[in-house]
Design an enzyme around this catalytic site. Structure first.
Site, PDB file in Angstrom:
ATOM      1  N   LYS A  26      45.780  43.771  23.600  1.00  0.00           N
ATOM      2  CA  LYS A  26      46.774  44.356  22.693  1.00  0.00           C
ATOM      3  C   LYS A  26      46.256  44.363  21.258  1.00  0.00           C
ATOM      4  CE  LYS A  26      51.013  43.754  23.637  1.00  0.00           C
ATOM      5  NZ  LYS A  26      52.314  43.127  23.925  1.00  0.00           N
ATOM      6  N   ARG A  96      54.033  38.626  19.685  1.00  0.00           N
ATOM      7  CA  ARG A  96      53.737  39.055  21.054  1.00  0.00           C
ATOM      8  C   ARG A  96      52.431  38.443  21.542  1.00  0.00           C
ATOM      9  NH1 ARG A  96      56.298  44.393  22.177  1.00  0.00           N
ATOM     10  NH2 ARG A  96      57.337  45.120  20.292  1.00  0.00           N
ATOM     11  N   GLY A 105      54.605  41.435  31.366  1.00  0.00           N
ATOM     12  CA  GLY A 105      55.780  40.599  31.572  1.00  0.00           C
ATOM     13  C   GLY A 105      55.497  39.141  31.849  1.00  0.00           C
ATOM     14  N   ARG A 352      47.139  50.819  26.131  1.00  0.00           N
ATOM     15  CA  ARG A 352      46.230  50.098  27.023  1.00  0.00           C
ATOM     16  C   ARG A 352      45.973  50.985  28.231  1.00  0.00           C
ATOM     17  NH1 ARG A 352      50.691  45.488  28.722  1.00  0.00           N
ATOM     18  NH2 ARG A 352      52.134  46.862  29.809  1.00  0.00           N
ATOM     19  N   SER A 767      21.677  37.897  60.438  1.00  0.00           N
ATOM     20  CA  SER A 767      23.011  38.219  59.941  1.00  0.00           C
ATOM     21  C   SER A 767      23.627  36.924  59.441  1.00  0.00           C
ATOM     22  CB  SER A 767      23.871  38.825  61.058  1.00  0.00           C
ATOM     23  OG  SER A 767      25.145  39.167  60.552  1.00  0.00           O
ATOM     24  N   THR A 770      28.795  34.011  56.968  1.00  0.00           N
ATOM     25  CA  THR A 770      29.160  33.230  55.773  1.00  0.00           C
ATOM     26  C   THR A 770      30.423  32.390  55.953  1.00  0.00           C
ATOM     27  OG1 THR A 770      30.221  35.226  54.882  1.00  0.00           O
ATOM     28  CG2 THR A 770      27.975  34.736  54.146  1.00  0.00           C
ATOM     29  N   CYS A 834      27.947  39.177  57.766  1.00  0.00           N
ATOM     30  CA  CYS A 834      29.034  39.597  58.652  1.00  0.00           C
ATOM     31  C   CYS A 834      30.254  38.691  58.574  1.00  0.00           C
ATOM     32  CB  CYS A 834      28.548  39.689  60.098  1.00  0.00           C
ATOM     33  SG  CYS A 834      28.041  38.101  60.794  1.00  0.00           S
ATOM     34  N   TYR A 854      22.584  45.376  54.573  1.00  0.00           N
ATOM     35  CA  TYR A 854      23.933  45.853  54.883  1.00  0.00           C
ATOM     36  C   TYR A 854      24.952  44.722  54.759  1.00  0.00           C
ATOM     37  CZ  TYR A 854      23.557  43.587  59.491  1.00  0.00           C
ATOM     38  OH  TYR A 854      23.410  42.670  60.497  1.00  0.00           O
TER      39      TYR A 854
END
Length: 884
Positions: A26, A96, A105, A352, A767, A770, A834, A854
Site C-alpha cells: 500500500k 492503515r 481485511g 494494487r 525416481s 520424496t 514422483c 521430469y
C-alpha cells in the site's frame, strides 16, 4: 540516522513502487501514484522494519521513530493547512496497515483519527456540515474502540439499531444530528462501562494507539491464519500508512468506492466495482448498505434501480475512468482501486494488483499479451500455478434438476455442495471429520478466515461483490454467493429460512458462485472445459519449460485424466492399488496365506492375467509416452483383514481355518511397517511376486508395443537391485525378449542417495520418492506430523510443512548428491521425482535447478506442474543472464 518514515503527497514522494519490502504494498503504491501526479491525500509510511523490530524488542519501537513521525505529521499539516488536534482547524488522519503482499481485511484500519469533543466542533464549523462532523465522530469512536481498545463492534451496532428503531428509520444516513450526538454520548458511556476508563481524547494518544494496533494486528489470529493458508512469512511485518482524511460522507456530492479495472471473476475488460454516496470506505465492504454500481451498464445488467456513479457524478466518473486506464497502463496489470469523492473531487486511496479467480487470471494474461502490454513469459510468471486448481474440477451440470430457493450475488465462481454450517469453528470441525460443508454467515469478517478455508463454499446474507467474503473467496478459489438478502439466518438455532424453506445445520445445500443460485440438496456436476485461454497459456508454458511432466496413475480413469490434462507419461504406477479390488483381494490373500512357494505361485497365477489386462489398458491409453511401473511396495499385512468379522469372512472365502489366518496376520504384523518387510525386501524374500508382475508387464508390452520402465522400490544399495534385476531379466527372456524396457529404482532412503553412484551401475533411471525420503531423512512420520508441524513453523524451525514443500536444505541436498553421483556413473541416466512434491511449484523450481528430467504428480495437478515448470525455466534463464 536510520530512516523509518517516508512521506508522500503533493505530486511527489520519498518512495516508489519498487520499495514494497520496505513500505509494504500500500505504501509503495501510494508513493507511486503521487509520482504519477494522481490526486493522493498527503501522508507518510512507517516501514515494515519497525514492525519486525517491534516484535524482536518485546513490542517496543525505535527511539527515533516518534521524532520522525512528528516531522512527517508537520509536513501533512503544512500541505493541508490544518493542524493535528487543533480545536478550530483540525487535521484528521487514517491509520492503515500494508504488508508487502495484499492481505485483504486481515489487519486493522482506523479512520477519522484526531476527533474529540473539541475538534468535532471545529470540523463542523470548518466544513459547514454539522451532521457530517458528528457522523465522522461516531464512526471514529466505534472503529477505534473495536480495533484499538478491544470493545466488540457488535455492541455499537446494537446501539445504532436501537436508535434507528426509536427514530423509525432503516438507514444510518437517515439519522439526524441529534441522533448522531446521542450515539456519540452513548458510545463513550459504553466504552467507560466496558473498560472502566474513558475513551481517549488526546489526539497523540489516539495516533500511537492506532499505530500499535496495526502492528499488533500483524500477529492476530486471522492474519496468522491467512499467512498460513497463502504461505506468507511471519517475519515480513507490516508497514503503517498514516494519511490525511478525505471524506466520502459529506453529503450527496461525496462518495466512496472500490473498483477493479477488469472483472476479477471473468477477466473481461470492463470496469467492475461499487460505490456509495455519502459514505466511508468500510460501508462498501461491510454490507451495511447495498452498494451501487459504478457504471450504467453494470446497473442495468444487475437490474438495480439505484443510480450508478456514471449517472450521478458524470464528471468525476470520467476522471476516474481516465485514472483507471493510466494505472493499468503503468502497472501493466489489472488494478484493485479504492477511492473517495469529497465535494465532487476525486481522491485515490489505494491501488494494487487485483486478486482474481484462476479463469480471470488466464484471460487477463492472454488479453494483456494480445494488447501488447506484456510478453508471454511475463504473462506466465504472473499466474499462480496453484490457482489453476479452481479450473480443473467439475462444475454444476446445467442439465441436472435443481431446486433453487434463493439468489444472491455471484461473488466468486464455481460450485459446491455440502452440509450447512453457521460458524467458522463448525466448518473446521467438519473438515477434520472429512465432511464437505458450506459456511453460511450473515456477513463474514476476518475472524472467519479459517472456516472459509475449511468450507467448500461461502454463502452470506449481506455484502456486495467487493465484500470481505467475495474478495477472500476469490483469492482462495472458493465459490461464494453473497448478498442473499432473502436469507433469514438464526445463529442460535443453527438454521436459515428463505420463503417456506428451513435449512438446518447439516442439511445439504448447493451454491453456484457463477450464477448466485442457492439450491436444496446436492446437484450433479460436469467436467471442466479446458480450452480457450487455458489452452493458450498451457501452449505457452509447454513451449518454454524443459522439465517433462508425468502423472501418478494406476487406473484407466487416472491415465485418461492425466492425458486430458497434458501429462507426458506416467511417472508412478503403484501396482499394489490394483490388488484391492474385491475380485483380486481373495487371490492376494490366498498367496499371503500359502505355506510354500508352490502355493504362492498358484495364487499368483490367478493374479497375473488381471495385472496384464491392467497394464494393457494403461499402455494403450498412454501410447508412445513412457509408463513407469513400481513393483509391489507395501508390507503384506496391509492386504489382510483386521477385525474379527472380516477375519471370519476371509477364512470362509479362502477355505482356511480362522486360527491359521489369525496366526498369519500376527506373524506379519510389524512394529514399524514403514521401515519393515516391504518394497524390494518382499522381492528378495518372495521373488515369485516380482516375477509374476514382470511377466504381466512384458506380456502387456508385447501386445501393445509399449516400452515399459520397471521400478524397484526401497533399495538401499546395489546388491538388492542386482538380485532383482536377474529376476526381471529372466522373466523378460522367457516372455518377450524383443520388448525394450528400462530398469530403475526409487531413491527414497538416505543411504540409497549416498550410494547412488554404485546403484547407477544397474539402474537406468532414478525416481526420487520424496514422501518416504522426507520421512527417512527427517525422522518425521507423514501420518503423524500434523499434530506438531504448526508449532515447528511458528517457532521458525521449518518454514513449510516438509511434506507439502520439499525440504531443500536436507532432502534436497540428498537429491542433489544422488543426481550428481548417478550421472557420474551413467551419463544418460533418467532422473525424476514422483512424490507429492512433484505438483508443488516451489519444489518444481528446485527440480529445475538440480537438472531433473521430469516431475510426476497426481493427474489433477498436471497443469499446475506444467505452468510451474515453465516458470522455473524462465527463472533459470533470468539467473543465467545475471551470472553472465
Amino acid at each position: 540516522m536510520k530512516k523509518f518514515v517516508y512521506s508522500f503527497g503533493d505530486g511527489s514522494a520519498e518512495g516508489s513502487a519498487s520499495m514494497k519490502e520496505t513500505l509494504g504494498g500500500k505504501g509503495a503504491n501510494l508513493a507511486e501514484m503521487c509520482n504519477l501526479g494522481l490526486p493522493v491525500p498527503p501522508g507518510f509510511t512507517i516501514t515494515t522494519e519497525v514492525c519486525v523490530d517491534y516484535y524482536k524488542e518485546g513490542k517496543k519501537t525505535p527511539a527515533a521513530l516518534k521524532d520522525q513521525v512528528s516531522e512527517a505529521l508537520k509536513k501533512i499539516e503544512d500541505k493541508i493547512g490544518a493542524k493535528f488536534g487543533d480545536a478550530t482547524n483540525p487535521l484528521l488522519v487514517s491509520v492503515r496497515s500494508g504488508a508487502r503482499v495484499s492481505m485483504p481485511g486481515m489487519m486493522d484500519t482506523v479512520l477519522n483519527l484526531g476527533l474529540n469533543d473539541q475538534t468535532v466542533e471545529g470540523l463542523a464549523k470548518k466544513s459547514g456540515n454539522e451532521r457530517f462532523a458528528w457522523d465522522s465522530y461516531r464512526r471514529f469512536i466505534q472503529m477505534y474502540s473495536d480495533v484499538v481498545l478491544g470493545v466488540d463492534h457488535y455492541i455499537f451496532e446494537e446501539i445504532i439499531d436501537s436508535i434507528k428503531d426509536g427514530a423509525g428509520v432503516s438507514l444510518d444516513t437517515e439519522l439526524n444530528i441529534n441522533h448522531l450526538k446521542e450515539l456519540v454520548k452513548t458510545f463513550k458511556a459504553k466504552v467507560q462501562e466496558e473498560l472502566g476508563r474513558p475513551f481517549p481524547t488526546d489526539v497523540n494518544e489516539q495516533l500511537w494507539g492506532g499505530v500499535m494496533a496495526v502492528f499488533d494486528s500483524w500477529m492476530s489470529n486471522r492474519a496468522i491464519a491467512y499467512r498460513k493458508i497463502h504461505e506468507i512469512g511471519d517475519n515480513w511485518g507490516t508497514a503503517v500508512n498514516i494519511q490525511s482524511m478525505v471524506f466520502g460522507n459529506m453529503g450527496d456530492t461525496s462518495a466512496t468506492g472500490v473498483a477493479f479495472t477488469r472483472n476479477p471473476s471473468t477477466g473481461a475488460k470492463e470496469l467492475y466495482g461499487e460505490y456509495l454516496v455519502n459514505a466511508q470506505g468500510e460501508d462498501v465492504v461491510a454490507g451495511i448498505r447495498t452498494p451501487q454500481s459504478i457504471t450504467k451498464k453494470a446497473r442495468e445488467e444487475s437490474d438495480s434501480d439505484l443510480p450508478s456513479m456514471e449517472e450521478v457524478m458524470p464528471n468525476v466518473y470520467k476522471q476516474f475512468i481516465d485514472t483507471c486506464k493510466k494505472l493499468e497502463s503503468h502497472y501493466r496489470d489489472m488494478q484493485d482501486i479504492e477511492f473517495t469523492v469529497q465535494d465532487n473531487k476525486l481522491w485515490m486511496l489505494q491501488t494494487r494488483g487485483g486478486k482474481r479467480t484462476a479463469a480471470a487470471a488466464l484471460k487477463i494474461a492472454v488479453d494483456l499479451v494480445n494488447e501488447g502490454l506484456i510478453s508471454q513469459e511475463e504473462a506466465l510468471k504472473r499466474i499462480d500455478p496453484s490457482a489453476l486448481d479452481q479450473l480443473l474440477h467439475p462444475s454444476l451440470d446445467p442439465k441436472a434438476p435443481k431446486k433453487v430457493i434463493a439468489k444472491g450475488l455471484p461473488a466468486s465462481p464455481g460450485a459446491a455442495s455440502g452440509g450447512a454450517v453457521f460458524s467458522a469453528e463448525e466448518a473446521e470441525d467438519a473438515k477434520a471429520r472429512g465432511k464437505d460443508v458450506i459456511l453460511v454467515r450473515i456477513e463474514t469478517s476476518p475472524e472467519d478466515i479459517s472456516g472459509m478455508h475449511a468450507a467448500k463454499g461461502i454463502l452470506t446474507a449481506r455484502g456486495g461483490m467487493t465484500s470481505h467474503a467475495a474478495v477472500v473467496a476469490r483469492g482462495m478459489g472458493k465459490c461464494c454467493v453473497s448478498g442473499t438478502g432473502t436469507l433469514k439466518i438464526d445463529y442460535k438455532a443453527k438454521q436459515f429460512t428463505v420463503g417456506e424453506h428451513t435449512v438446518k445445520a447439516g442439511d445439504i445445500i448447493t451454491i453456484n458462485g457463477t450464477t448466485g443460485e442457492v439450491m436444496l440438496g446436492k446437484v450433479p456436476t460436469t467436467q471442466p472445459n479446458l480450452s480457450g485461454d487455458f489452452a493458450e497459456v498451457m501452449k505457452w508454458a509447454d513451449s518454454v519449460r524443459t522439465l517433462k511432466v508425468r502423472a501418478n496413475a494406476e487406473t484407466s480413469l487416472d491415465a485418461e485424466t492425466a492425458r486430458k490434462f497434458g501429462a507426458e507419461g506416467i511417472g508412478l504406477c503403484r501396482t499394489e492399488h490394483m490388488f484391492f479390488d474385491q475380485d483380486r483381494i481373495i487371490s492376494m490373500r490366498e498367496m499371503i496365506l500359502a505355506e510354500d512357494e508352490e502355493g504362492r505361485r498358484k495364487a499368483l497365477s490367478k493374479l497375473q492375467p488381471m495385472q496384464r489386462e491392467d497394464f494393457i489398458s494403461i499402455f494403450n491409453i498412454m501410447g508412445d509416452f513412457p509408463v513407469t511401473i513400481r513393483l509391489l511396495d507395501p508390507p503384506l499385512h496391509e492386504f489382510l483383514p483386521h477385525s474379527e468379522e472380516e477375519m471370519a469372512e476371509v477364512a470362509k472365502a479362502s477355505g482356511v481355518n480362522i486360527e491359521k489366518l489369525r496366526h498369519r496376520a500376527a506373524t506379519l504384523k510389524e512394529s514399524n511397517p514403514m521401515l519393515g518387510h516391504r518394497g524390494c525386501r518382499l522381492g528378495i524374500t518372495y521373488p515369485e511376486i516380482y516375477e509374476m508382475q514382470a511377466r504381466a508387464i512384458f506380456e502387456a508390452a508385447r501386445e501393445t508395443g509399449a516400452k515399459p520402465e520397471i521400478m524397484i522400490p526401497l533399495v538401499f544399495g546395489k546388491k538388492e537391485l542386482s538380485i532383482l534385476k536377474n529376476v526381471i531379466d529372466k522373466a523378460h527372456k522367457s516372455v518377450a525378449p524383443k520388448v525394450e524396457y528400462l530398469l530403475g529404482t526409487m531413491i527414497e532412503l538416505p543411504r540409497a542417495a549416498l550410494k547412488a553412484g554404485e546403484i547407477a551401475d544397474v539402474a537406468e533411471f532414478f525416481s526420487f520418492g520424496t514422501n518416504d525420503l522426507t520421512q527417512t531423512t527427517m525422522g518425521i512420520s507423514r501420518d503423524d506430523s500434523a499434530g506438531f508441524i504448526d508449532d515447528y513453523k511458528s517457532k521458525g524451525i521449518v518454514e513449510h510443512d516438509p511434506f507439502a514443500v520439499l525440504d531443500v536444505e536436507g532432502v534436497g541436498e540428498l537429491i542433489k548428491i544422488a543426481a550428481e553421483r548417478g550421472r557420474a556413473t551413467r551419463k544418460d541416466i533418467k532422473l525424476g521425482i514422483c512424490g507429492e512434491h512433484g505438483g508443488n511449484p516451489a519444489s518444481i523450481n528446485f527440480c529445475q535447478q538440480v537438472g531433473l528430467d521430469y516431475v510426476s504428480c497426481s493427474p489433477y495437478r498436471v497443469p499446475i506442474a506444467r505452468l510451474a515448470a515453465a516458470q522455473a525455466a524462465i527463472n533459470a534463464k533470468i539467473e543465467k543472464k545475471k551470472a553472465a
